[in-house]
Design a protein around this motif. Structure first.
Motif, PDB file in Angstrom:
ATOM      1  N   CYS A  69      30.251  26.824  26.061  1.00 14.20           N
ATOM      2  CA  CYS A  69      29.799  25.600  26.714  1.00 14.20           C
ATOM      3  C   CYS A  69      31.386  24.794  27.181  1.00 14.20           C
ATOM      4  N   THR A  70      31.211  24.532  28.736  1.00 15.95           N
ATOM      5  CA  THR A  70      32.295  23.636  29.107  1.00 15.95           C
ATOM      6  C   THR A  70      32.115  22.244  28.926  1.00 15.95           C
ATOM      7  N   ASN A  71      33.266  21.566  29.261  1.00 15.34           N
ATOM      8  CA  ASN A  71      33.374  19.938  28.932  1.00 15.34           C
ATOM      9  C   ASN A  71      32.163  19.277  29.684  1.00 15.34           C
ATOM     10  N   ALA A  72      32.047  19.787  30.620  1.00 12.52           N
ATOM     11  CA  ALA A  72      30.867  19.155  31.826  1.00 12.52           C
ATOM     12  C   ALA A  72      29.513  19.449  31.201  1.00 12.52           C
ATOM     13  N   LYS A  73      29.282  20.551  30.953  1.00 11.22           N
ATOM     14  CA  LYS A  73      28.021  20.964  30.319  1.00 11.22           C
ATOM     15  C   LYS A  73      27.891  20.258  29.020  1.00 11.22           C
ATOM     16  N   PHE A  74      28.852  20.312  28.434  1.00  6.75           N
ATOM     17  CA  PHE A  74      28.462  19.617  26.803  1.00  6.75           C
ATOM     18  C   PHE A  74      28.324  18.053  27.177  1.00  6.75           C
ATOM     19  N   PHE A  75      28.700  17.205  28.047  1.00  4.01           N
ATOM     20  CA  PHE A  75      28.575  15.773  28.269  1.00  4.01           C
ATOM     21  C   PHE A  75      27.083  15.818  28.712  1.00  4.01           C
ATOM     22  N   TRP A  76      26.598  16.656  29.770  1.00  4.50           N
ATOM     23  CA  TRP A  76      25.347  16.541  30.193  1.00  4.50           C
ATOM     24  C   TRP A  76      24.088  17.134  29.451  1.00  4.50           C
ATOM     25  N   LYS A  77      24.491  18.111  28.678  1.00  5.43           N
ATOM     26  CA  LYS A  77      23.332  18.900  27.893  1.00  5.43           C
ATOM     27  C   LYS A  77      23.340  18.467  26.757  1.00  5.43           C
ATOM     28  N   ILE A  78      24.515  17.896  25.922  1.00  8.28           N
ATOM     29  CA  ILE A  78      24.487  17.482  24.652  1.00  8.28           C
ATOM     30  C   ILE A  78      24.654  16.171  24.231  1.00  8.28           C
ATOM     31  N   VAL A  79      25.600  15.361  24.915  1.00 10.82           N
ATOM     32  CA  VAL A  79      26.133  14.146  24.722  1.00 10.82           C
ATOM     33  C   VAL A  79      25.086  13.195  25.077  1.00 10.82           C
ATOM     34  N   GLN A 110      32.275   7.837  19.410  1.00 13.37           N
ATOM     35  CA  GLN A 110      33.299   8.240  18.229  1.00 13.37           C
ATOM     36  C   GLN A 110      32.672   8.252  17.129  1.00 13.37           C
ATOM     37  N   THR A 111      31.624   7.225  16.868  1.00 16.36           N
ATOM     38  CA  THR A 111      30.945   7.179  15.608  1.00 16.36           C
ATOM     39  C   THR A 111      29.730   8.298  15.594  1.00 16.36           C
ATOM     40  N   THR A 112      29.120   8.709  16.736  1.00 17.71           N
ATOM     41  CA  THR A 112      28.003   9.406  16.698  1.00 17.71           C
ATOM     42  C   THR A 112      27.772  10.838  17.132  1.00 17.71           C
ATOM     43  N   ILE A 113      28.896  11.183  17.927  1.00 16.23           N
ATOM     44  CA  ILE A 113      29.065  12.651  18.438  1.00 16.23           C
ATOM     45  C   ILE A 113      30.178  13.365  17.498  1.00 16.23           C
ATOM     46  N   PRO A 114      29.858  14.079  16.575  1.00 13.52           N
ATOM     47  CA  PRO A 114      30.918  14.573  15.722  1.00 13.52           C
ATOM     48  C   PRO A 114      31.739  15.855  16.558  1.00 13.52           C
ATOM     49  N   ASP A 115      32.929  15.903  16.039  1.00 14.47           N
ATOM     50  CA  ASP A 115      34.140  16.883  16.716  1.00 14.47           C
ATOM     51  C   ASP A 115      33.349  18.387  16.385  1.00 14.47           C
ATOM     52  N   GLU A 116      32.719  18.533  15.367  1.00 13.88           N
ATOM     53  CA  GLU A 116      31.994  20.039  15.154  1.00 13.88           C
ATOM     54  C   GLU A 116      31.132  20.029  16.164  1.00 13.88           C
ATOM     55  N   LEU A 117      30.728  19.286  16.580  1.00 10.98           N
ATOM     56  CA  LEU A 117      29.499  19.701  17.769  1.00 10.98           C
ATOM     57  C   LEU A 117      30.375  20.386  18.830  1.00 10.98           C
ATOM     58  N   LEU A 118      31.332  19.559  19.261  1.00  7.57           N
ATOM     59  CA  LEU A 118      31.989  20.151  20.313  1.00  7.57           C
ATOM     60  C   LEU A 118      32.634  21.557  20.168  1.00  7.57           C
ATOM     61  N   GLU A 119      33.159  21.689  18.831  1.00  8.79           N
ATOM     62  CA  GLU A 119      33.912  22.912  18.592  1.00  8.79           C
ATOM     63  C   GLU A 119      32.697  24.304  18.570  1.00  8.79           C
ATOM     64  N   ALA A 120      31.590  24.030  18.061  1.00  3.71           N
ATOM     65  CA  ALA A 120      30.459  24.766  17.894  1.00  3.71           C
ATOM     66  C   ALA A 120      30.033  25.148  19.404  1.00  3.71           C
ATOM     67  N   ALA A 121      29.809  24.179  20.282  1.00  3.13           N
ATOM     68  CA  ALA A 121      29.524  24.413  21.675  1.00  3.13           C
ATOM     69  C   ALA A 121      30.617  25.095  22.315  1.00  3.13           C
ATOM     70  N   LYS A 122      31.903  24.903  22.130  1.00  2.29           N
ATOM     71  CA  LYS A 122      32.805  25.824  22.840  1.00  2.29           C
ATOM     72  C   LYS A 122      32.903  27.149  22.472  1.00  2.29           C
ATOM     73  N   ILE A 123      32.458  27.631  21.279  1.00  2.00           N
ATOM     74  CA  ILE A 123      32.227  28.653  20.767  1.00  2.00           C
ATOM     75  C   ILE A 123      31.449  29.431  21.347  1.00  2.00           C
TER      76      ILE A 123
END
Length: 304
Positions: A188-198, A172-185
């Protein structure tokens, strides 16, 4: 004319009370350090000292009449090596399962778009205060056919709720929501975002979880005592317990010693030696993950 450095100026401004306070702190820290380190040091020197000298109170700072007979007998015993192998397997497999489940659960609960995440968290927290108890848990493990298997030591404690809370706070304090929004644009899927970015951005908390779970598995003996009957599956800590409490393994190691007094002498060496042998792997691993451990605990446990 004498020019004072910044440190000298700073020290000159310190009052007598401040210096006394610092002195008291140093003394207290030194006392606590000795209280923590000396028992460990004593076990080390006792494992290579003559037990007669230990009984006489002559071993307190340096080893006396050094002997490595205890270590020789420990490393000749097959049960020690079997226990070592089992503990390494249980720790390795169990840590992978624990860390995987914990991080996935923590990341899901950290997402604001997870419907009902607060209710799910309540169920998680409930298990921290109330459990089914030993007998119901044993019956569940038995009915699942996990008795006398490695999984009886891993699956019932696959997730620690406190670690989930720490990891969730970190996400919650390290992974910004904007990073997820940019990845979705970018598709990027949720699973790929978790494995490749988070996960690549979460090395500190991953190291903390690995250390927490690995230490827990390595030091655990109670679950093995309850769920395992086959001695070939015993972890090292259960073998150590039998040596320290029941003297079973120690008695087998000293069968070739004729007199009872000599058997007791060698048994004492074996007790101290096994403690050292069981602790060495963690002492070797810890320095490599220490920096991640401190950073991950501070970020995951203080913020939020």
């Amino acid at each position: 004319m004498r020019v004072l450095t910044s440190n000298q100026k700073k020290n000159s401004r310190r009052s007598k009370e401040d210096r006394v306070f610092d002195l008291i702190n140093v003394i207290l820290v030194a006392i606590i350090t000795v209280m923590v380190i000396y028992p460990l040091y004593f076990i080390v020197i006792a494992s290579i000292s003559d037990p007669n000298m230990i009984y006489a109170g002559k071993v307190w700072l340096w080893p006396k009449e050094i002997t490595f007979e205890g270590y020789e007998r420990i490393f000749r015993d097959n049960k020690i090596w079997i226990g070592y192998k089992n503990s390494i397997i249980y720790t390795f497999v169990g840590t992978i399962v624990n860390v995987s489940f914990t991080l996935m659960a923590a990341y899901a609960l950290s997402r604001k778009d997870l419907y009902g995440r607060n209710i799910i968290m309540v169920f998680f927290l409930f298990t921290m205060f109330f459990s089914g108890g030993l007998i119901p848990t044993y019956l569940v493990v038995k009915n699942l056919g996990l008795l006398n298997t490695m999984w009886a030591l891993i699956l019932p404690k696959a997730v620690a709720v406190w670690n989930v809370i720490v990891a969730r706070t970190y996400f919650q304090t390290t992974i910004p929501d904007e990073l997820l929004e940019a990845a979705k644009i970018d598709g990027c899927t949720n699973a790929k975002f978790f494995w490749k970015i988070v996960l690549p951005l979460s090395k500190p908390i991953v190291a903390v979880m690995v250390l927490f779970y690995a230490v827990g598995h390595w030091n655990s003996y109670f679950d093995a005592l309850i769920y395992l009957n086959n001695e070939n599956l015993y972890p090292l800590q259960l073998i150590l317990r039998n040596i320290l409490i029941q003297n079973e393994s120690a008695a087998q190691m000293v069968r070739d010693v004729s007199s009872y007094a000599a058997q007791q002498r060698v048994a004492e060496l074996i007790k101290y030696g096994v403690i050292i042998v069981a602790s060495v792997p963690l002492l070797i691993v810890y320095p490599f993950v220490q920096k991640y451990f401190v950073k991950g605990v501070m970020i995951g446990g203080v913020k939020g």
